[in-house]
Design a protein around this motif. Structure first.
Motif, PDB file in Angstrom:
ATOM      1  N   TRP A 100       0.814  -1.096  -0.053  1.00 20.48           N
ATOM      2  CA  TRP A 100      -0.048   0.023   0.099  1.00 20.48           C
ATOM      3  C   TRP A 100       0.921   1.138  -0.194  1.00 20.48           C
ATOM      4  O   TRP A 100       0.433   2.156  -0.737  1.00 20.48           O
ATOM      5  N   ASP A 101       2.128   1.320   0.709  1.00 19.99           N
ATOM      6  CA  ASP A 101       2.823   2.325   0.840  1.00 19.99           C
ATOM      7  C   ASP A 101       3.421   2.611  -0.588  1.00 19.99           C
ATOM      8  O   ASP A 101       3.387   3.834  -1.133  1.00 19.99           O
ATOM      9  N   GLU A 102       3.783   1.820  -1.388  1.00 16.92           N
ATOM     10  CA  GLU A 102       4.151   1.926  -2.788  1.00 16.92           C
ATOM     11  C   GLU A 102       3.312   2.467  -3.583  1.00 16.92           C
ATOM     12  O   GLU A 102       3.271   3.658  -4.433  1.00 16.92           O
ATOM     13  N   LEU A 103       2.100   1.984  -3.587  1.00 26.96           N
ATOM     14  CA  LEU A 103       0.722   2.660  -4.411  1.00 26.96           C
ATOM     15  C   LEU A 103       0.606   3.997  -3.850  1.00 26.96           C
ATOM     16  O   LEU A 103       0.156   4.507  -4.814  1.00 26.96           O
ATOM     17  N   TYR A 104       0.178   4.093  -2.673  1.00 24.52           N
ATOM     18  CA  TYR A 104      -0.319   5.177  -2.167  1.00 24.52           C
ATOM     19  C   TYR A 104       0.924   6.274  -2.536  1.00 24.52           C
ATOM     20  O   TYR A 104       0.423   7.629  -2.900  1.00 24.52           O
ATOM     21  N   ASN A 105       2.351   6.227  -2.483  1.00 22.91           N
ATOM     22  CA  ASN A 105       3.026   7.191  -3.051  1.00 22.91           C
ATOM     23  C   ASN A 105       2.906   7.625  -4.175  1.00 22.91           C
ATOM     24  O   ASN A 105       2.836   8.544  -4.566  1.00 22.91           O
ATOM     25  N   GLU A 106       2.579   6.370  -5.346  1.00 23.90           N
ATOM     26  CA  GLU A 106       2.220   6.911  -6.632  1.00 23.90           C
ATOM     27  C   GLU A 106       1.061   7.697  -6.778  1.00 23.90           C
ATOM     28  O   GLU A 106       0.969   8.516  -7.460  1.00 23.90           O
ATOM     29  N   PHE A 107       0.046   7.290  -6.058  1.00 18.11           N
ATOM     30  CA  PHE A 107      -1.216   7.580  -6.238  1.00 18.11           C
ATOM     31  C   PHE A 107      -1.137   9.164  -5.726  1.00 18.11           C
ATOM     32  O   PHE A 107      -1.876  10.223  -6.335  1.00 18.11           O
ATOM     33  N   SER A 108      -0.619   9.490  -4.574  1.00 13.75           N
ATOM     34  CA  SER A 108      -0.434  10.894  -3.862  1.00 13.75           C
ATOM     35  C   SER A 108       0.214  11.802  -4.758  1.00 13.75           C
ATOM     36  O   SER A 108       0.015  13.081  -4.679  1.00 13.75           O
ATOM     37  N   ASN A 109       1.123  11.329  -5.602  1.00 15.61           N
ATOM     38  CA  ASN A 109       1.707  12.239  -6.621  1.00 15.61           C
ATOM     39  C   ASN A 109       0.907  12.685  -7.990  1.00 15.61           C
ATOM     40  O   ASN A 109       1.400  13.420  -8.641  1.00 15.61           O
ATOM     41  N   LEU A 110      -0.094  12.126  -7.928  1.00 14.77           N
ATOM     42  CA  LEU A 110      -0.943  12.457  -9.189  1.00 14.77           C
ATOM     43  C   LEU A 110      -1.722  13.839  -9.168  1.00 14.77           C
ATOM     44  O   LEU A 110      -2.163  14.110  -7.875  1.00 14.77           O
ATOM     45  N   PRO A 111      -1.878  14.754 -10.099  1.00 14.18           N
ATOM     46  CA  PRO A 111      -2.538  15.752  -9.996  1.00 14.18           C
ATOM     47  C   PRO A 111      -4.051  15.617  -9.793  1.00 14.18           C
ATOM     48  O   PRO A 111      -4.556  14.807 -10.467  1.00 14.18           O
ATOM     49  N   ASP A 112      -4.449  16.374  -8.881  1.00 17.85           N
ATOM     50  CA  ASP A 112      -6.224  16.075  -8.602  1.00 17.85           C
ATOM     51  C   ASP A 112      -6.448  14.734  -8.212  1.00 17.85           C
ATOM     52  O   ASP A 112      -7.596  14.335  -8.492  1.00 17.85           O
ATOM     53  N   ALA A 113      -5.931  14.181  -7.501  1.00 21.04           N
ATOM     54  CA  ALA A 113      -6.046  12.709  -6.848  1.00 21.04           C
ATOM     55  C   ALA A 113      -7.125  12.856  -6.019  1.00 21.04           C
ATOM     56  O   ALA A 113      -7.102  13.718  -5.074  1.00 21.04           O
ATOM     57  N   PRO A 114      -8.401  12.222  -6.043  1.00 21.84           N
ATOM     58  CA  PRO A 114      -9.390  12.213  -5.056  1.00 21.84           C
ATOM     59  C   PRO A 114      -8.847  11.934  -3.735  1.00 21.84           C
ATOM     60  O   PRO A 114      -8.013  11.113  -3.446  1.00 21.84           O
ATOM     61  N   SER A 115      -9.562  12.420  -2.697  1.00 21.40           N
ATOM     62  CA  SER A 115      -9.490  11.933  -1.171  1.00 21.40           C
ATOM     63  C   SER A 115      -9.867  10.513  -1.045  1.00 21.40           C
ATOM     64  O   SER A 115     -10.928  10.043  -1.821  1.00 21.40           O
ATOM     65  N   LEU A 116      -9.326   9.777  -0.353  1.00 27.18           N
ATOM     66  CA  LEU A 116      -9.651   8.353   0.181  1.00 27.18           C
ATOM     67  C   LEU A 116     -10.115   8.457   1.642  1.00 27.18           C
ATOM     68  O   LEU A 116      -9.682   8.849   2.431  1.00 27.18           O
ATOM     69  N   ARG A 117     -11.013   7.514   1.580  1.00 20.73           N
ATOM     70  CA  ARG A 117     -11.691   7.435   3.021  1.00 20.73           C
ATOM     71  C   ARG A 117     -11.162   5.991   3.537  1.00 20.73           C
ATOM     72  O   ARG A 117     -11.104   4.920   2.537  1.00 20.73           O
ATOM     73  N   ASN A 118     -10.745   5.899   4.719  1.00 18.49           N
ATOM     74  CA  ASN A 118      -9.943   4.611   5.024  1.00 18.49           C
ATOM     75  C   ASN A 118     -11.087   3.941   5.861  1.00 18.49           C
ATOM     76  O   ASN A 118     -11.424   4.496   7.216  1.00 18.49           O
ATOM     77  N   ILE A 119     -11.286   2.743   5.776  1.00 16.69           N
ATOM     78  CA  ILE A 119     -12.430   1.661   6.426  1.00 16.69           C
ATOM     79  C   ILE A 119     -11.792   0.704   7.021  1.00 16.69           C
ATOM     80  O   ILE A 119     -11.293  -0.091   6.139  1.00 16.69           O
ATOM     81  N   ASP A 120     -11.794   0.289   8.345  1.00 14.17           N
ATOM     82  CA  ASP A 120     -11.325  -1.051   8.620  1.00 14.17           C
ATOM     83  C   ASP A 120     -12.500  -2.053   8.415  1.00 14.17           C
ATOM     84  O   ASP A 120     -13.327  -1.932   8.971  1.00 14.17           O
TER      85      ASP A 120
END
Length: 160
Positions: A100-120
């Motif tokens: 998830w850290d690798e994917l989130y790093n790539e995702f967070s660098n995208l312009p206009d990336a939507p917000s994510l809701r974290n659900i356990d």
């Protein structure tokens, strides 16, 4: 674009290889040139097109239309042959494991990336982009990675 970048883009846009909710079967066939199995339900009004680790779900209106889909990354930990064949056909090498850290790093660098809701979800953490209707399931299992996914590995990315 790397496969990780492709997945990050899928989360941000709700489209994989340009295919998203409402796309036609023709558009899907033009976008993805890979072996598949179609599984049509007994009523004949819904279908799953299975490419091995990528699936699209379709409903029949006047034409088959995409209603959802998923990248089942957990299948790649065991079926490494799929990644070689996919890379030869589609030019994208999906990793055997993706944290998830690798994917989130790539995702967070995208312009206009939507917000994510974290659900356990107990065994999983779900990260949902409501705008694009894409969810990422991440293993909450406290086991170390072996031939199966371990804690923090992406299990699947789903549209719908």
């Amino acid at each position: 674009m790397s496969a990780t970048g492709l997945i990050a883009s899928f989360i941000a846009t709700g489209r994989l290889y340009g295919v998203g909710i409402g796309s036609t079967l023709t558009a899907l066939q033009q976008a993805i040139d890979f072996d598949f199995v179609d599984v049509v339900d007994e009523d004949g009004d819904s279908m799953r097109r299975d490419y091995g680790f990528i699936e699209f779900y379709m409903n029949l209106d006047q034409d088959w239309r995409v209603s959802g889909g998923s990248i089942e990354l957990h299948r790649l930990a065991i079926r490494t042959d799929i990644t070689d064949r996919w890379c030869a056909a589609m030019r994208d090498r999906f990793p055997r494991y993706l944290t998830w850290d690798e994917l989130y790093n790539e995702f967070s660098n995208l312009p206009d990336a939507p917000s994510l809701r974290n659900i356990d979800q107990g065994d999983f953490q779900e990260y949902r982009a409501s705008e694009t209707r894409v969810s990422v399931l991440v293993s909450n299992d406290h086991e170390e990675r072996d031939e199966r996914l371990g804690h923090g590995d992406v299990w699947s990315v789903s549209l719908g």
